[in-house]
Structure formats: structure tokens, C-alpha cells
Design a protein around this motif. Structure first.
Motif, PDB file in Angstrom:
ATOM      1  N   THR A  97     -76.590  40.496  29.940  1.00  0.00           N
ATOM      2  CA  THR A  97     -75.907  39.225  29.767  1.00  0.00           C
ATOM      3  C   THR A  97     -75.438  39.139  28.323  1.00  0.00           C
ATOM      4  OG1 THR A  97     -77.189  38.101  31.483  1.00  0.00           O
ATOM      5  CG2 THR A  97     -76.157  36.720  29.818  1.00  0.00           C
ATOM      6  N   GLN A  98     -74.168  38.803  28.122  1.00  0.00           N
ATOM      7  CA  GLN A  98     -73.591  38.710  26.795  1.00  0.00           C
ATOM      8  C   GLN A  98     -73.082  37.309  26.530  1.00  0.00           C
ATOM      9  OE1 GLN A  98     -71.068  42.583  27.156  1.00  0.00           O
ATOM     10  NE2 GLN A  98     -71.096  42.053  24.973  1.00  0.00           N
ATOM     11  N   GLU A  99     -73.103  36.932  25.257  1.00  0.00           N
ATOM     12  CA  GLU A  99     -72.567  35.642  24.847  1.00  0.00           C
ATOM     13  C   GLU A  99     -71.544  35.834  23.734  1.00  0.00           C
ATOM     14  OE1 GLU A  99     -75.543  32.881  23.694  1.00  0.00           O
ATOM     15  OE2 GLU A  99     -76.418  32.695  25.709  1.00  0.00           O
ATOM     16  N   TRP A 100     -70.507  35.012  23.783  1.00  0.00           N
ATOM     17  CA  TRP A 100     -69.503  34.954  22.734  1.00  0.00           C
ATOM     18  C   TRP A 100     -69.447  33.515  22.220  1.00  0.00           C
ATOM     19  CZ3 TRP A 100     -69.219  38.177  26.800  1.00  0.00           C
ATOM     20  CH2 TRP A 100     -68.857  39.513  26.583  1.00  0.00           C
ATOM     21  N   SER A 101     -69.499  33.352  20.922  1.00  0.00           N
ATOM     22  CA  SER A 101     -69.428  32.025  20.329  1.00  0.00           C
ATOM     23  C   SER A 101     -68.040  31.437  20.516  1.00  0.00           C
ATOM     24  CB  SER A 101     -69.756  32.091  18.834  1.00  0.00           C
ATOM     25  OG  SER A 101     -69.458  30.868  18.194  1.00  0.00           O
ATOM     26  N   GLY A 102     -67.992  30.136  20.818  1.00  0.00           N
ATOM     27  CA  GLY A 102     -66.708  29.476  20.977  1.00  0.00           C
ATOM     28  C   GLY A 102     -65.891  29.448  19.700  1.00  0.00           C
ATOM     29  N   LYS A 103     -66.542  29.614  18.547  1.00  0.00           N
ATOM     30  CA  LYS A 103     -65.804  29.612  17.282  1.00  0.00           C
ATOM     31  C   LYS A 103     -64.831  30.780  17.195  1.00  0.00           C
ATOM     32  CE  LYS A 103     -69.557  27.342  14.726  1.00  0.00           C
ATOM     33  NZ  LYS A 103     -70.528  27.467  13.611  1.00  0.00           N
ATOM     34  N   ALA A 104     -65.118  31.839  17.937  1.00  0.00           N
ATOM     35  CA  ALA A 104     -64.269  33.024  17.896  1.00  0.00           C
ATOM     36  C   ALA A 104     -63.304  33.100  19.075  1.00  0.00           C
ATOM     37  CB  ALA A 104     -65.139  34.276  17.868  1.00  0.00           C
ATOM     38  N   VAL A 105     -63.348  32.088  19.951  1.00  0.00           N
ATOM     39  CA  VAL A 105     -62.510  32.109  21.156  1.00  0.00           C
ATOM     40  C   VAL A 105     -61.667  30.843  21.189  1.00  0.00           C
ATOM     41  CG1 VAL A 105     -62.487  32.277  23.665  1.00  0.00           C
ATOM     42  CG2 VAL A 105     -64.276  33.448  22.364  1.00  0.00           C
ATOM     43  N   GLU A 106     -60.410  30.973  20.867  1.00  0.00           N
ATOM     44  CA  GLU A 106     -59.482  29.843  20.830  1.00  0.00           C
ATOM     45  C   GLU A 106     -59.077  29.453  22.245  1.00  0.00           C
ATOM     46  OE1 GLU A 106     -54.972  28.894  19.098  1.00  0.00           O
ATOM     47  OE2 GLU A 106     -56.028  30.761  18.610  1.00  0.00           O
TER      48      GLU A 106
ATOM     49  N   ALA B 150     -72.611  37.307  32.716  1.00  0.00           N
ATOM     50  CA  ALA B 150     -73.691  38.077  33.335  1.00  0.00           C
ATOM     51  C   ALA B 150     -73.033  39.231  34.079  1.00  0.00           C
ATOM     52  CB  ALA B 150     -74.507  37.207  34.278  1.00  0.00           C
ATOM     53  N   TRP B 151     -73.083  40.411  33.483  1.00  0.00           N
ATOM     54  CA  TRP B 151     -72.450  41.573  34.096  1.00  0.00           C
ATOM     55  C   TRP B 151     -73.259  42.030  35.304  1.00  0.00           C
ATOM     56  CZ3 TRP B 151     -67.759  42.793  32.267  1.00  0.00           C
ATOM     57  CH2 TRP B 151     -67.429  42.402  30.969  1.00  0.00           C
ATOM     58  N   PRO B 152     -72.610  42.593  36.331  1.00  0.00           N
ATOM     59  CA  PRO B 152     -73.370  43.050  37.504  1.00  0.00           C
ATOM     60  C   PRO B 152     -74.328  44.177  37.134  1.00  0.00           C
ATOM     61  CG  PRO B 152     -71.087  43.795  37.607  1.00  0.00           C
ATOM     62  CD  PRO B 152     -71.163  42.834  36.464  1.00  0.00           C
TER      63      PRO B 152
END
Length: 603
Positions: free
Chosen positions: A569-578, A563-565
Motif C-alpha cells: 500500500t502506497q501513499e502520496w501527499s496531496g501537497k504534491a498532487v495538484e 492498495a496494489w493487488p
């Protein structure tokens, strides 16, 4: 207000029920935590190349015994050259010159470049930090704060102290490297300061440029330097207590976005504002500040630790181009302790220690007081939770300064580290030098004292002041750097077991917008782990701005939400974040950028 005082009463009753530490109390210093097996948690790096001591000028004969000598100084962790390794800036302090030793002068500060593998090199002179603009020498200094004030993508450095502050812009050195230039006069920050301590950067009005909050202390000078009696019958004189002096108004500088600042303290409604001289003279005496969004409205708020007077919680009502705040410290329950008494507060931090998703506030206090843990209950209410959390078991003999929430072994809960040390020369009830404290978070809002597991440094006494945490070798384990008074600074390497997983997040605002006030949630292993992008924190120090999430035994990430000030609000999938590496998350960019990775945790 009735609801507030009812909650304060509940905190008092809990404190009475839990009582204070006894000799056989569980969780006292030396009680090992079964989850922390193996060697000491931290190792002193004795050959790091960091060889520097903050000096306060107390070595006169006869001594001044001035309150100026008691504050000490801090440090900043800053990757000034963009090589991915945190460098260490240490504030220098000062001394007294002239025939009557009443001319206040500064010792040089130092910058140590991180060469990797916990090796550092003094680069102070080559980067232009050996003096001020025009060849002026350093002033008597206390604190450092890091922020990108001009939004060029490079961290700039602010230093505070007696009589002034100085802003150093990070610029190319013409040889492929970076250096610092003193731009204090050019930007309008070279005047109007009496005695500055901690400072913090954050975009407070949503225009993308970080504004600046500067704490000021008391109206001491050699023209207002009374002789104060010692604290025991055998000591005729000692350092005067802060209640001898009137507090100074703090300063708020709006970033105009054109390379200059405007001081807006009065129009932004910073205290003092009551108009009652007796009340207003007690405002101020600031020593610590942390900026974080406490109420989840997307605007960063300001919490200030004041010495012997009410702490401030400034809720942010600003709009673009106009800074406006409301001090809600008393109304929300974070101005005083569980007895309704202002404390001698020094250091502060804020984070989600209890898994609520909300930032609670932590404050270090003076002897015969408990350090304060204000648990964020939501709806604008905090509950004094030192006793109910088990922290009261450490007793009330400490004088606490630099501090931080830190997940020592990435087990997924915020632990706490505190640097301690007295401020007077001859304390009556405790030592001048004091041991630091490590508090282990057991989850469910409970802590135990594991100081003796911390290592050699934590089993010895020091006159601690500034403290900053950061991952100095990018292995996912947070290291600690501590500054002392008249004792060399120390680098502590985190040696905790590596069986837990982690992920590190480096935030980047769109077009280098300031991101203080952001909230980051990592979902993994059926839990939500929350950290906050903060300005300031600890005492006179500036930590690593990256966020390290301990994930415990979780083998993968499901989702990361930012949640940027004052933004999306952005989401990143865990599949792309090791897991077990750092990632850069950029506002408005859909893909996470892989950065540094460590070796896999030990099984």
C-alpha cells in the motif's frame, strides 16, 4: 444461508414499500436536477470522423431470426500509440453467405485514431486490423477487451465472437508508430471457442501477467435453430428466447508468462462442476463480466452476468501458477433478484456508489425485470437495493445492455448510464428501439432519473448495445461512446458544468505488472473517494482504464492511497498532487508524475 435469505427478504420488503414508478412519481424521466444547471449534459459529436455501423445480418428475405443476430456488439477505448489520447475500436458484427445463407461471415472491425478535439481518423488498414493472420477475413464479432498480455507497456487487443477469439499484439510498425499482429495461433487462443461474448483481463494468480476470462453464450447453431413463435398473435415467428438453448461453459486462460496461454477452466473450478446434467446445462449463457476485488483481500474476483440463469461471483482463491475460484453468487446474494429469480442479465459494472469504500455491483436486465443494484454490505453479503435506491422508478420496460458508473459532473458520487434496446423483432409490450437512461446519484444511496437532461441522444430511441466511458479530450469530464445494432455508433461529448474539481489517476504496475484489483482512495474536502481498477465491465466493451475522481468543491487533496493487488500500500501527499489534472502513480515509485491538465473549473 439463513442470513443471506433474510437480507434478500429485506430487499423484497423495501421494494414493496417503494413500489414501482407512477405517473406523478418524483424523479421520473424529465424531472430536472437543480444541481445540474446549464445546457444538455452530453452533446452528439456529429463531425467526429467516426462513421461506422455494427451490422448483424438480419436483412435477409426471408430472415433467419436467429438468436445470433440479437446480441450486437461493443467497442474498446485504447490509446494504442501512446500519444495520451484514447482511440476508438469498434466491433463489426457479421452476415450470412452461401446459397442457403447459412455460412456465418464477419464484417470488418474499425480502429479510429484520436487526433484531438474530438476528431478521429480511420487507421484500420495501416495498423493491420483489416483482417486476421494469413489474410483470413474477420469472423462474426461481438466484443473487445484491452490488456497488456506480454507486459511490454503497450495495450494489446482481444476480439471475441462466433466460433473463435483473436488476440492482436501491439508492436512497433518500423516507422516510429504502432501496429497490431494477430498472434492467436502462436499464443494458443485460436481453438476451443464455440460462441464467445464479453471478455476481461486481470492478473488472477499474482504472477504479474494478466490472465483472460471469456464468457460463452448458448449452444445455438444452424443445426440447432428451432422455429419459435412470435410474442403476439399477429406475428407468426420471432427470435427464440435464450431458455430454448443450453448454456455453454465459460473459458479461463492462464497466462504462462512466456507468450502463451493454457486453458484451465475445469481445474480452476469454473461452473459447470456439480455433475448433475440438469443443473449443469443451465450454467453459462454469459453476456457481461467485470473483474474487481469485491472482498478487499487483494485478489481480483470475477462477476459474470448470465442470461436467464444464475449470475456468478467467483471469489479468488488462486496462488501463483494455479488459478482457483469458488462461485459464491447465491451465498452472497448477487446471483438472483429480490424475489429469488434469475434474470436476463446483460451488462455489468462495479464501484463505490455509496461512499462505503466497497465495490457494489450493478447489472442491466431484461424487460419486466428491474435492473439490479447489489449494495456491498461487507462481510461477504450484498443487498438487492434497486427499489430502496429509487432506481425502480424507471419502470421495467427496458432491455438494458452497455452500462457504467460515471460521475457526470464530478460532484463526487457515481451516477449511472445505460444503453437500451430490444433483442426480438416484434416486442409485445415495448419498442424495439428504446431510449437510454441517465441516473443521478443524490448521495446516501439514492438515485433519480435525469435522462432528459442528457441531451439529444438521450431524448431519442435506439437499439443500444456496447457502451464505454472515457475522457476523450483529457479535460476531466468522462465522455461516452455507444455502439448500436444496424445504427451508426455515436460519440457523446460531456458538456456538464465545470464548477466541480477533479483528479485523474493513471496506474502503472511495477515492471508493467497488471494492476486490476487495485483500490485507490483520494481524501479531499473531508471525504474519502474510492475507485477500483477493473477488468472488463459494461457489455462487450472495454473502457478507459484511468480513474477520474470527482471532488465536488474541494480545493485541494490531502492524500492519495493505492492498495496494489497482492502487494504494498502506497501513499502520496496531496501537497504534491495538484487537482484538475491527470497523474501517473507507479508501483514502488514515491513521486507522482504529472500528465494532462485541463483549464480551471468555472466559478
Amino acid at each position: 444461508m439463513n442470513k443471506v435469505w433474510a437480507l434478500l427478504l429485506v430487499g423484497l420488503l423495501l421494494g414493496l414499500a417503494c413500489n414501482r414508478r407512477t405517473d406523478d412519481a418524483p424523479g421520473q424521466d424529465g424531472a430536472p436536477d437543480p444541481d445540474l444547471q446549464g445546457p444538455d449534459l452530453f452533446q452528439v459529436v456529429k463531425d467526429s470522423g467516426v462513421d461506422f455501423t455494427y451490422r448483424n445480418g438480419e436483412d435477409l428475405d426471408p430472415p433467419h431470426l436467429s438468436i445470433l443476430e440479437s446480441l450486437g456488439g461493443g467497442l474498446a477505448l485504447i490509446d494504442y500509440d501512446g500519444d495520451g489520447l484514447l482511440d476508438i475500436f469498434l466491433v463489426g458484427g457479421g452476415y450470412f453467405a452461401g446459397p442457403d445463407h447459412k455460412q456465418i461471415r464477419g464484417h470488418p472491425c474499425k480502429l479510429y485514431k484520436n487526433l484531438g478535439n474530438f476528431k478521429f481518423r480511420d487507421v484500420t488498414k495501416e495498423v493491420g486490423l483489416d483482417g486476421l493472420a494469413g489474410g483470413q477475413p474477420w469472423f462474426y464479432s461481438h466484443a473487445a477487451a484491452v490488456g497488456d498480455y506480454d507486459r511490454d507497456g503497450w495495450p494489446d487487443l482481444l476480439v471475441t465472437g462466433w466460433g473463435r477469439i483473436a488476440l492482436f499484439r501491439n508492436v512497433p510498425d518500423g516507422k516510429g508508430g504502432r501496429r497490431f499482429v494477430d498472434v492467436s495461433a502462436d499464443v494458443g487462443l485460436d481453438k476451443g471457442i464455440t460462441w464467445a461474448t464479453s471478455a476481461a483481463w486481470a492478473d488472477l494468480d499474482g504472477d504479474g501477467f494478466p490472465d483472460l476470462y471469456v464468457c460463452q453464450y448458448v449452444n445455438w447453431s444452424f443445426d440447432n435453430n428451432p422455429l419459435c413463435a412470435g410474442y403476439t398473435s399477429s406475428v407468426p415467428r420471432d427470435v427464440c428466447p435464450p431458455k430454448t438453448f443450453t448454456g455453454l461453459p465459460h473459458k479461463l486462460y492462464r497466462n504462462n508468462g512466456n507468450g502463451t496461454f493454457s486453458e484451465v477452466s475445469r481445474t480452476a473450478k469454473l461452473r459447470p462442476t456439480s455433475g448433475d446434467p440438469e443443473m449443469d446445462k443451465e450454467a453459462g449463457k454469459g453476456l457481461g463480466v467485470v473483474i474487481v476485488d469485491v472482498d478487499g483481500d487483494g485478489k481480483p474476483d470475477i462477476y459474470v452476468a448470465n442470461d436467464t440463469v444464475d449470475n456468478f461471483l467467483y471469489l479468488n482463491h488462486s496462488t501463483p501458477g494455479k488459478l482457483l475460484f469458488e462461485d459464491t453468487g447465491l451465498a452472497t446474494g448477487v446471483a438472483r433478484d429480490d424475489r429469488g429469480i434469475p434474470n436476463g442479465s446483460m451488462g455489468t459494472d462495479a464501484d463505490d456508489y455509496d461512499g462505503s469504500g466497497r465495490p457494489s455491483i450493478w447489472v442491466t436486465n431484461y424487460e419486466n425485470e428491474m435492473h439490479a443494484l447489489y449494495r456491498n454490505q461487507g462481510a461477504g453479503i450484498f443487498l438487492f437495493s434497486t427499489a430502496s435506491s429509487g432506481i425502480a422508478a424507471i419502470g421495467q420496460k427496458f432491455v438494458g445492455f452497455g452500462t457504467a458508473f460515471i460521475d457526470i459532473d464530478n460532484h463526487g458520487w457515481d451516477d449511472i448510464v445505460v444503453a437500451n434496446g430490444h433483442v426480438i423483432r416484434h416486442p409485445a409490450a415495448t419498442g424495439l428501439r428504446q431510449r437510454p437512461v441517465l441516473l443521478r446519484n443524490l448521495g446516501a444511496g439514492r438515485f433519480v432519473d435525469i435522462t432528459r437532461q442528457g441531451g439529444e441522444y438521450f431524448r431519442s430511441d435506439h437499439i443500444g448495445r456496447g457502451l464505454a466511458i472515457g475522457d476523450l479530450d483529457n479535460d476531466g469530464r468522462l465522455d461516452v461512446v455507444v455502439s448500436h445494432v444496424n445504427e451508426p455508433a455515436v460519440v457523446l461529448r460531456n458538456e456538464a458544468d465545470r464548477h466541480n474539481h477533479w483528479v485523474g489517476i493513471e496506474l502503472k504496475g511495477r515492471d508493467h505488472r497488471d494492476f486490476v484489483g487495485a483500490k485507490v482512495v483520494v481524501e479531499a474536502g473531508g471525504r474519502k473517494f474510492t475507485h477500483f481498477a477493473k477488468g472488463g465491465g459494461s457489455y462487450c466493451s472495454s473502457p478507459d482504464r484511468r480513474l477520474v475522481f470527482g471532488l465536488g468543491d474541494a480545493k485541494s487533496i490531502e492524500r492519495i492511497t493505492v492498495a496494489w493487488p497482492l502487494g504494498q500500500t502506497q501513499e502520496w501527499s496531496g501537497k504534491a498532487v495538484e487537482i484538475d489534472r491527470y497523474w501517473r502513480l507507479t508501483e514502488g515509485k514515491n513521486e507522482a508524475e504529472a500528465l494532462y491538465a485541463s483549464s480551471k473549473p468555472e466559478s
